[in-house]
Scaffold this motif. Structure first.
Motif, PDB file in Angstrom:
ATOM      1  N   VAL A  75      -5.744 -29.698  52.842  1.00 55.40           N
ATOM      2  CA  VAL A  75      -7.137 -30.054  52.538  1.00 55.40           C
ATOM      3  C   VAL A  75      -7.318 -30.305  51.046  1.00 55.40           C
ATOM      4  O   VAL A  75      -7.894 -31.323  50.631  1.00 55.40           O
ATOM      5  CB  VAL A  75      -8.087 -28.945  53.035  1.00 55.40           C
ATOM      6  N   LEU A  76      -6.824 -29.378  50.225  1.00 55.40           N
ATOM      7  CA  LEU A  76      -7.043 -29.484  48.783  1.00 55.40           C
ATOM      8  C   LEU A  76      -6.303 -30.669  48.168  1.00 55.40           C
ATOM      9  O   LEU A  76      -6.742 -31.232  47.164  1.00 55.40           O
ATOM     10  CB  LEU A  76      -6.615 -28.182  48.093  1.00 55.40           C
ATOM     11  N   SER A  77      -5.165 -31.036  48.758  1.00 60.78           N
ATOM     12  CA  SER A  77      -4.396 -32.169  48.220  1.00 60.78           C
ATOM     13  C   SER A  77      -4.729 -33.471  48.924  1.00 60.78           C
ATOM     14  O   SER A  77      -4.155 -34.511  48.608  1.00 60.78           O
ATOM     15  CB  SER A  77      -2.892 -31.883  48.343  1.00 60.78           C
ATOM     16  N   ASP A  78      -5.669 -33.421  49.892  1.00 61.89           N
ATOM     17  CA  ASP A  78      -6.079 -34.603  50.653  1.00 61.89           C
ATOM     18  C   ASP A  78      -4.866 -35.298  51.270  1.00 61.89           C
ATOM     19  O   ASP A  78      -4.605 -36.487  51.055  1.00 61.89           O
ATOM     20  CB  ASP A  78      -6.846 -35.578  49.761  1.00 61.89           C
ATOM     21  N   VAL A 101      -5.540 -20.447  43.564  1.00 59.65           N
ATOM     22  CA  VAL A 101      -4.091 -20.191  43.544  1.00 59.65           C
ATOM     23  C   VAL A 101      -3.331 -21.469  43.901  1.00 59.65           C
ATOM     24  O   VAL A 101      -2.360 -21.855  43.230  1.00 59.65           O
ATOM     25  CB  VAL A 101      -3.723 -19.069  44.541  1.00 59.65           C
ATOM     26  N   LEU A 102      -3.776 -22.149  44.948  1.00 58.85           N
ATOM     27  CA  LEU A 102      -3.082 -23.342  45.422  1.00 58.85           C
ATOM     28  C   LEU A 102      -3.230 -24.504  44.444  1.00 58.85           C
ATOM     29  O   LEU A 102      -2.268 -25.235  44.179  1.00 58.85           O
ATOM     30  CB  LEU A 102      -3.606 -23.740  46.799  1.00 58.85           C
ATOM     31  N   GLU A 103      -4.416 -24.681  43.908  1.00 53.75           N
ATOM     32  CA  GLU A 103      -4.645 -25.786  42.963  1.00 53.75           C
ATOM     33  C   GLU A 103      -3.796 -25.606  41.705  1.00 53.75           C
ATOM     34  O   GLU A 103      -3.206 -26.574  41.196  1.00 53.75           O
ATOM     35  CB  GLU A 103      -6.131 -25.869  42.616  1.00 53.75           C
ATOM     36  N   GLN A 104      -3.732 -24.392  41.206  1.00 50.60           N
ATOM     37  CA  GLN A 104      -2.911 -24.141  40.013  1.00 50.60           C
ATOM     38  C   GLN A 104      -1.435 -24.367  40.308  1.00 50.60           C
ATOM     39  O   GLN A 104      -0.697 -24.905  39.476  1.00 50.60           O
ATOM     40  CB  GLN A 104      -3.138 -22.719  39.504  1.00 50.60           C
ATOM     41  N   ALA A 105      -0.995 -23.963  41.495  1.00 53.36           N
ATOM     42  CA  ALA A 105       0.413 -24.141  41.861  1.00 53.36           C
ATOM     43  C   ALA A 105       0.764 -25.616  41.980  1.00 53.36           C
ATOM     44  O   ALA A 105       1.815 -26.063  41.505  1.00 53.36           O
ATOM     45  CB  ALA A 105       0.703 -23.410  43.168  1.00 53.36           C
ATOM     46  N   MET A 106      -0.115 -26.401  42.604  1.00 52.50           N
ATOM     47  CA  MET A 106       0.185 -27.824  42.809  1.00 52.50           C
ATOM     48  C   MET A 106       0.259 -28.594  41.503  1.00 52.50           C
ATOM     49  O   MET A 106       0.965 -29.604  41.415  1.00 52.50           O
ATOM     50  CB  MET A 106      -0.865 -28.449  43.739  1.00 52.50           C
ATOM     51  N   TRP A 123       4.354 -12.267  43.017  1.00 49.66           N
ATOM     52  CA  TRP A 123       5.315 -11.240  42.624  1.00 49.66           C
ATOM     53  C   TRP A 123       5.109 -10.856  41.154  1.00 49.66           C
ATOM     54  O   TRP A 123       5.192 -11.677  40.261  1.00 49.66           O
ATOM     55  CB  TRP A 123       6.733 -11.755  42.850  1.00 49.66           C
ATOM     56  N   ARG A 124       4.770  -9.592  40.953  1.00 50.53           N
ATOM     57  CA  ARG A 124       4.562  -9.000  39.625  1.00 50.53           C
ATOM     58  C   ARG A 124       3.423  -9.660  38.836  1.00 50.53           C
ATOM     59  O   ARG A 124       3.418  -9.658  37.597  1.00 50.53           O
ATOM     60  CB  ARG A 124       5.851  -9.030  38.792  1.00 50.53           C
ATOM     61  N   THR A 125       2.462 -10.262  39.537  1.00 52.27           N
ATOM     62  CA  THR A 125       1.286 -10.803  38.841  1.00 52.27           C
ATOM     63  C   THR A 125       0.233  -9.716  38.690  1.00 52.27           C
ATOM     64  O   THR A 125       0.205  -8.742  39.447  1.00 52.27           O
ATOM     65  CB  THR A 125       0.668 -11.980  39.619  1.00 52.27           C
ATOM     66  N   ASP A 126      -0.660  -9.893  37.730  1.00 49.03           N
ATOM     67  CA  ASP A 126      -1.631  -8.856  37.398  1.00 49.03           C
ATOM     68  C   ASP A 126      -2.950  -8.986  38.148  1.00 49.03           C
ATOM     69  O   ASP A 126      -3.643  -8.001  38.372  1.00 49.03           O
ATOM     70  CB  ASP A 126      -1.920  -8.860  35.891  1.00 49.03           C
ATOM     71  N   GLU A 127      -3.352 -10.214  38.504  1.00 54.61           N
ATOM     72  CA  GLU A 127      -4.644 -10.380  39.155  1.00 54.61           C
ATOM     73  C   GLU A 127      -4.547 -11.314  40.351  1.00 54.61           C
ATOM     74  O   GLU A 127      -3.664 -12.167  40.426  1.00 54.61           O
ATOM     75  CB  GLU A 127      -5.699 -10.900  38.176  1.00 54.61           C
ATOM     76  N   ALA A 128      -5.445 -11.100  41.303  1.00 51.48           N
ATOM     77  CA  ALA A 128      -5.495 -11.937  42.499  1.00 51.48           C
ATOM     78  C   ALA A 128      -6.655 -12.919  42.354  1.00 51.48           C
ATOM     79  O   ALA A 128      -7.808 -12.527  42.181  1.00 51.48           O
ATOM     80  CB  ALA A 128      -5.686 -11.070  43.742  1.00 51.48           C
ATOM     81  N   LEU A 129      -6.354 -14.211  42.421  1.00 48.48           N
ATOM     82  CA  LEU A 129      -7.365 -15.260  42.316  1.00 48.48           C
ATOM     83  C   LEU A 129      -7.775 -15.724  43.711  1.00 48.48           C
ATOM     84  O   LEU A 129      -7.061 -15.475  44.694  1.00 48.48           O
ATOM     85  CB  LEU A 129      -6.791 -16.441  41.534  1.00 48.48           C
ATOM     86  N   VAL A 184      12.213 -27.625  44.999  1.00 41.24           N
ATOM     87  CA  VAL A 184      11.722 -26.653  44.017  1.00 41.24           C
ATOM     88  C   VAL A 184      10.903 -25.591  44.747  1.00 41.24           C
ATOM     89  O   VAL A 184      10.254 -25.874  45.753  1.00 41.24           O
ATOM     90  CB  VAL A 184      10.862 -27.326  42.933  1.00 41.24           C
ATOM     91  N   LEU A 185      10.942 -24.388  44.242  1.00 40.90           N
ATOM     92  CA  LEU A 185      10.252 -23.266  44.877  1.00 40.90           C
ATOM     93  C   LEU A 185       8.804 -23.187  44.411  1.00 40.90           C
ATOM     94  O   LEU A 185       8.536 -23.125  43.209  1.00 40.90           O
ATOM     95  CB  LEU A 185      10.969 -21.951  44.550  1.00 40.90           C
ATOM     96  N   MET A 186       7.867 -23.221  45.353  1.00 44.74           N
ATOM     97  CA  MET A 186       6.466 -22.929  45.058  1.00 44.74           C
ATOM     98  C   MET A 186       6.202 -21.527  45.592  1.00 44.74           C
ATOM     99  O   MET A 186       5.875 -21.332  46.763  1.00 44.74           O
ATOM    100  CB  MET A 186       5.517 -23.939  45.708  1.00 44.74           C
ATOM    101  N   ASP A 187       6.387 -20.535  44.729  1.00 40.74           N
ATOM    102  CA  ASP A 187       6.276 -19.129  45.116  1.00 40.74           C
ATOM    103  C   ASP A 187       4.825 -18.676  44.944  1.00 40.74           C
ATOM    104  O   ASP A 187       4.354 -18.486  43.821  1.00 40.74           O
ATOM    105  CB  ASP A 187       7.212 -18.276  44.264  1.00 40.74           C
ATOM    106  N   LEU A 188       4.138 -18.513  46.060  1.00 37.63           N
ATOM    107  CA  LEU A 188       2.730 -18.109  46.035  1.00 37.63           C
ATOM    108  C   LEU A 188       2.552 -16.610  46.290  1.00 37.63           C
ATOM    109  O   LEU A 188       1.429 -16.150  46.459  1.00 37.63           O
ATOM    110  CB  LEU A 188       1.960 -18.887  47.115  1.00 37.63           C
ATOM    111  N   THR A 189       3.654 -15.859  46.320  1.00 33.12           N
ATOM    112  CA  THR A 189       3.579 -14.454  46.742  1.00 33.12           C
ATOM    113  C   THR A 189       2.958 -13.542  45.697  1.00 33.12           C
ATOM    114  O   THR A 189       2.668 -12.377  45.990  1.00 33.12           O
ATOM    115  CB  THR A 189       4.976 -13.925  47.101  1.00 33.12           C
TER     116      THR A 189
END
Length: 480
Positions: free
Chosen positions: A231-234, A186-191, A175-181, A168-173
């Protein structure tokens, strides 16, 4: 709840050998249910980021550099077309006439069209005096860099699915998002969106975030994404897959049959290697792993049965030894001599460092005495000349000279060996290598030799023969 898993980074050269990535990294000796409990962080295919930004080795302009310098659109558009064609060719080679080819091409065309429209609109907006192109260049650089990882990650997902892997694609780029976190958010929300027990996330090495990874780490951004995910996922272990082993020397210089893969070392050694420009991992990326006590393993993509090099915080070699001979070519020794420096060395050093930072020159090593400071820096000749002029302007009575040199280092987790310096200098002397300067630290993890650039290869080979090969032969005889 994330159970024991690994986070693994795959470099661009390895990604270009996508069959080896599939067979040696993902599928190797695994049953279908064993493909998971991993995250794969991928770089762009080899050469693509060079085409999107600029060539890392030669500086040849890519889309970013052409867009920044061009007065009209034709030059950067042609460069973008060239890169897009290369990416389309990769799609063709990976998927042939299969249905995945259409999916890969559609994804590529959509992203390239979006980038093209963005750059056109930016040019139009910056035609008004209130908007400055220079203020947007870093954002454009990140947008273009992200394209390389989005392409490779999406392709790898499709490619692995052909072999029955639930990739599955974890696209962190972004693309077309409105705000930068912030990056960690970003990583925690994606995981949260993935189940590692039944899915294999393929993660873009670039992550769009508030900090701006490229502005802080430039081309080392994928290692930061990789490190923070671990680190975040231990993670149980962080793994980097490269096209070569972390070996006792460059096999192209010392010989493939002479170098020895390093089985164990520590993060202190990787810091020394980073300073030499041959990063096992970016120092800031290593910092998080070290603090979290996560082991890092460097593996050779093309030797899947080899355990690679395990890097931990507390490792020390069982007996003192030199683990590696490495170096850095094309350095400039900038020597500042001033009789007025006596008793004021710290002032001169502070001014010297200020100028280096201002000109973004990388300090590799330095030495000093009562009236002389010598800094060994990497950078282009033009910038070094500017540095010399600035130093002469600051210190009217100073004499500033430059020399083209190389640095060769013996590195190890514990090199507290009596007579090591004498043996090293003796080996260099026997090989007819003149030594310009020597640095040996109290920590006993590195010993540096400054030589004229023309003697670099001889210095590496002679030190490796004396300090690594001889030790390995002695150990082998003792075991026998």
């Amino acid at each position: 709840m994330i159970v024991s898993h690994t986070v693994e980074k795959i470099g661009g050269t390895s990604m270009s050998q996508y069959q080896a990535v599939r067979d040696n990294i993902v599928l190797h000796k695994r049953k279908p249910g064993e493909y998971y409990q991993r995250m794969l962080v991928v770089s762009a295919f080899g050469g693509i980021t060079d085409g999107l930004l600029e060539c890392k080795r030669t500086g040849a302009p890519g889309v970013y550099a052409t867009f920044a310098d061009a007065e009209d659109d034709s030059a950067w558009e042609q460069t973008l077309d060239n890169v897009s064609n290369r990416m389309a060719q990769i799609n063709k080679e990976m998927f042939g006439l299969s249905p995945e080819r259409a999916l890969a091409d559609s994804f590529l065309h959509d992203r390239i069209a979006g980038i093209r429209d963005c750059l056109h609109h930016l040019r139009q907006v910056c035609a008004f005096g209130q908007f400055q192109l220079a203020e947007q260049l870093q954002t454009i650089r990140e947008l273009l860099a992200a394209m390389g990882e989005a392409h490779s990650a999406h392709n790898m997902v499709l490619y692995l699915r052909q072999s029955g892997v639930n990739a599955v694609l974890m696209d962190l780029t972004g693309w077309r998002t409105d705000e930068a976190l912030p990056l960690d958010q970003v990583l925690e929300q994606a995981m949260e969106r993935f189940d590692l027990s039944s899915q294999l996330p393929v993660v873009t090495g670039y992550a769009h975030c508030k900090e701006g990874l490229m502005s802080r780490f430039d081309r080392g951004y994928s290692e930061m994404t990789f490190s923070r995910l671990a680190v975040l996922s231990d993670a149980r272990e962080a793994i980097i897959h490269k096209e070569y082993h972390l070996s006792s020397a460059d096999p192209r210089l010392a010989g493939e049959d002479q170098v020895i893969p390093i089985g164990r070392t520590n993060y202190d050694v990787t810091d020394q290697l980073s300073n030499l420009g041959m990063e096992a991992i970016h120092p800031q990326a290593a910092k998080g792993l070290r603090q979290q006590n996560i082991p890092l393993r460097v593996r050779n993509t093309f030797e899947p049965d080899h355990e690679g090099t395990l890097i931990t915080t507390d490792y020390r070699s069982p007996s003192p030894c030199v683990e590696m001979v490495a170096g850095r070519r094309n350095l400039f020794a900038v020597e500042l001599f001033d009789q007025d420096m006596v008793g004021r060395v710290s002032h001169y050093a502070e001014c010297f460092t200020d100028e280096l930072d201002r000109m973004k020159l990388n300090l590799v090593a330095k030495d000093m005495n009562a009236n002389t400071l010598t800094y060994y820096v990497s950078g282009n000749r033009k910038t070094v000349r500017t540095l010399v002029s600035a130093l002469q302007h600051r210190f009217d009575n100073a004499e500033v000279n430059t020399h083209k040199v190389s640095l060769v280092s013996a590195v190890g987790s514990d090199m507290s060996i009596p007579g090591l310096l004498a043996r090293s200098v003796g080996a260099l002397n026997k090989a007819n290598v003149p030594v310009r300067a020597v640095h040996q630290s109290l920590r006993a993890v590195e010993m540096q030799f400054i030589v004229d650039d023309e003697y670099y290869e001889q210095a590496v080979v002679s030190l490796h023969d004396e300090l690594v090969q001889t030790h390995a032969e002695t150990v082998a005889l003792a075991v026998a």
